[in-house]
Design a protein around this motif. Sequence first.
Motif, PDB file in Angstrom:
ATOM      1  N   PRO B  17       0.889  -1.521   0.066  1.00 38.04           N
ATOM      2  CA  PRO B  17      -0.159   0.035  -0.111  1.00 38.04           C
ATOM      3  C   PRO B  17       1.054   1.362   0.036  1.00 38.04           C
ATOM      4  N   PRO B  18       0.488   2.142  -0.322  1.00 36.85           N
ATOM      5  CA  PRO B  18       1.270   3.537  -0.683  1.00 36.85           C
ATOM      6  C   PRO B  18       1.370   4.188   1.019  1.00 36.85           C
ATOM      7  N   SER B  19       0.374   3.700   1.235  1.00 38.54           N
ATOM      8  CA  SER B  19       0.790   4.264   2.882  1.00 38.54           C
ATOM      9  C   SER B  19       2.028   3.391   3.537  1.00 38.54           C
ATOM     10  N   ALA B  20       2.260   2.707   3.257  1.00 35.16           N
ATOM     11  CA  ALA B  20       3.647   1.722   3.349  1.00 35.16           C
ATOM     12  C   ALA B  20       4.615   2.400   2.784  1.00 35.16           C
ATOM     13  N   LEU B  21       4.513   2.295   2.214  1.00 41.16           N
ATOM     14  CA  LEU B  21       5.533   3.661   0.803  1.00 41.16           C
ATOM     15  C   LEU B  21       6.213   4.533   1.564  1.00 41.16           C
ATOM     16  N   LYS B  22       5.179   5.555   2.040  1.00 46.27           N
ATOM     17  CA  LYS B  22       4.842   6.029   2.395  1.00 46.27           C
ATOM     18  C   LYS B  22       6.068   6.478   3.840  1.00 46.27           C
ATOM     19  N   ALA B  23       5.510   5.680   4.656  1.00 47.75           N
ATOM     20  CA  ALA B  23       5.972   4.993   5.999  1.00 47.75           C
ATOM     21  C   ALA B  23       8.054   4.857   5.837  1.00 47.75           C
TER      22      ALA B  23
END
Lengths: 439, 364
Positions: B17-23
């Motif tokens: 998920p993009p949120s995981a990549l963002k983290a």
Amino acid sequence: MNHPVWDLPLLGSGWIIGIISIIHVSIAHLVVGAGIWLAFLEDRAQRAGDRELQAWLRGRAKALLWLSAIFGAGTGVGIWVAIGLVNPTATQHLIRAFVMGWAIEWLLFAGEMATLIVLVRAYDRLRPRQRLILYGLYALCAWLSLVVISGIVAFMLSPGAGWTTTHAMGDGFFNATYLPSVLLRSFVSLALGGLWALAAGGVAPPALKPRILKPTALFTLAGVLLTVPAGWYYFQSFPPAARELVLGNLKGATGLAQGFRWALLGLGAYLLPALLVLWGVFRPATFRRPVALLGLLLACWGFGGFEWIREVARKPFVIRDVMYSNGIRVEQVAGYQKDGFLPQNAWARTFAASKGDTDLAKGEALLRSQCLACHTRDGYRSLKVLTASNTAEDNVLLIQGLRELDPALNPYLDRMPPFAGTEQEAEWVGKYLSSLNGK
Amino acid sequence: MTPLPIPAPDPLLLPMPPSALKALLLVTFTLHLLAVNLGVGGSLIAAVHALRGKPEDRDLVRRLAPMLPAAVTFAITLGIAPLLFVQLIYGPFFYTASVLMAVPWLALIFLLMAGYTLLYRFVGSAGSESLHAFSGIAGALLLLSVGLMLVNVTTLSLRPDLWAAQAAASPQGLRMNTADPTLWSRYLHMVVGFAAMAGLLLAGWGAWRDHAYARRAGLRWFIAATASQLVWGTWLLVQQPAPVLDLLLDGRSAASLTMWISTGMGALALFMAIPASQGGAPARAVWAPFWLGLGSTLGMILLRDQARDASLAAFGFHPGALPHKTDWLSLGVFALTFAGLAILLIVILRWAVQPVPAAGEEAP
């Protein structure tokens, strides 16, 4: 190209990658081999209780850290920067296809740096056994990073039918040329690392010299000789079309044929160090550093030749059968030929608009997007020279002919992508080509 | 108005998920920035003290110098990861900006290698009588110019409205992003931040190792640099494009709260650092400004990300909306490698701090 085009006159942007990557791959393979050599020699030195040799090896580890941390890492980031500039569309595709592969590669690189820094900085605190383990761990991390990156590089030459349908990382990674290329690169590493070590051993104190040079020369010899069968195995694993491209272009006066001949000479030159290192085996006392440096130079030429062949063998693709060198994916061609490239490509449109949207401006915009990946206007693989004797009509017919997708009708398909645009767009490119020669 | 030339994202799906990549982007970027603070900010501080050349300065340089090359190595290594994640999430913006200023962007690696080589020369001379202060200054400036290239690409990637003009001005990609008003204020804000954080880290080291001069010198660097942020920080703020500025000043949005809290922590750190830097102050007085300053930096990293997404939202880009399909297999292999590396690091770091073996213990 989905992105703007970096227009590098004369040299052509591809050469930027070429120059940086020759330096980088030489250093990167060298440090893998040098790491294995350090572990090998430290083990011998510890078994023999040879303190003097161990102290000398400590200096080599320091030099290796310097080489690897500044120039290995610097040029490695450099290649990445360069491919992103020259072919951003392909770079993005490769990064997406192997996200976790790159991430694992990064972890291994961090491991290399950490083991080597601890070894060099905390040398005096380490017990002999811990030192040996650290030498070994460095070698392991360095070699594993070769194992990982090989999968991605080999993928570009032979992605395989499996990946094209699943897009699963494993399918792309374990491709047809993967295993042979890991073997080949490992042996090349031994040869380059060994020659680097011989260069250092050439100026070691006289008493130490034989203890360094004999095993090191044999180590190097093994690397050079093992490369031969591995190279053969590697070439046999090529996709048939790639093999034909190489074998079919060895004769003639074209730029491609000349390049292949240089690369082949390099492969011959790669074998010469096998003779040079015999000096180190039989007469270590008189062995001199320049001999090893000459060997290193010859080996890098040969290795560069191999990398050049590998790059060219996937033409006209950047990822064989998936994406052409100009960043256009195979499945996009039909759509562009039907509905036009300019209407579907924001950057080509932006460029044409900046020059007033004339026919010539549109032709130049298309040429920048579709041709400059391999040609320049008047330098490397010059379009001006290649079309010098063409009439204006020839040029239009040539580009319209490039639209043909059947190899029987379009003889260029083995080296150039099909033109991905309408008949009208092909005519604009033809007009622009003619304008290069003032016609 | 013609639509802006923002390239389409790559068709391959993201593996998580993009949120995981963002983290991951934010975590690795934070680590990268800490190493840069120490390596680049530390080089600057060491070079300046080397120029002053009093005995206590020389001693300080001699202690600080050996940490610098390793810090720069980690800065580079830790910088690779956020560069990867940025390309994954913000690819269309990042690549476009870099191609439009191709030559300065490519120059980055040569600046980096040259700066690093000079730094090694400087550090190598720290133990000897003749200190190469000039190599130190030149090395630090070259490393700082690497940061300038990075800020150029970052700012240009946030301004698709400037792209067409930039492309037309130099098809060879020779120009930097000087058309953007935020370039210099952002760069100065960042460089001054390096000096402040390096000072703070030096002060922390001085408190830990009972080195009073390092402690006071570090705090003085922090105080001077942070006080000047009143100028650079405000300048950067008022130059933000209107939608971002409105968001930051509204006092309610997450970005606005982040900004006020982290500036507040920075200001508090500054006021507590002043008494702590005085002659008779105890060593432990360092810790309150130390942690507050660190907290302020973390807040600024978060703010930087919020401002970026707000800028790009104005052009219709929302990282959270990127399509993905979680690839558990390759994530698993990554997790295993990560665990292996973590164990390796723990073991070898313990070896690195064990006592030197007594003579005679080292049997062959």
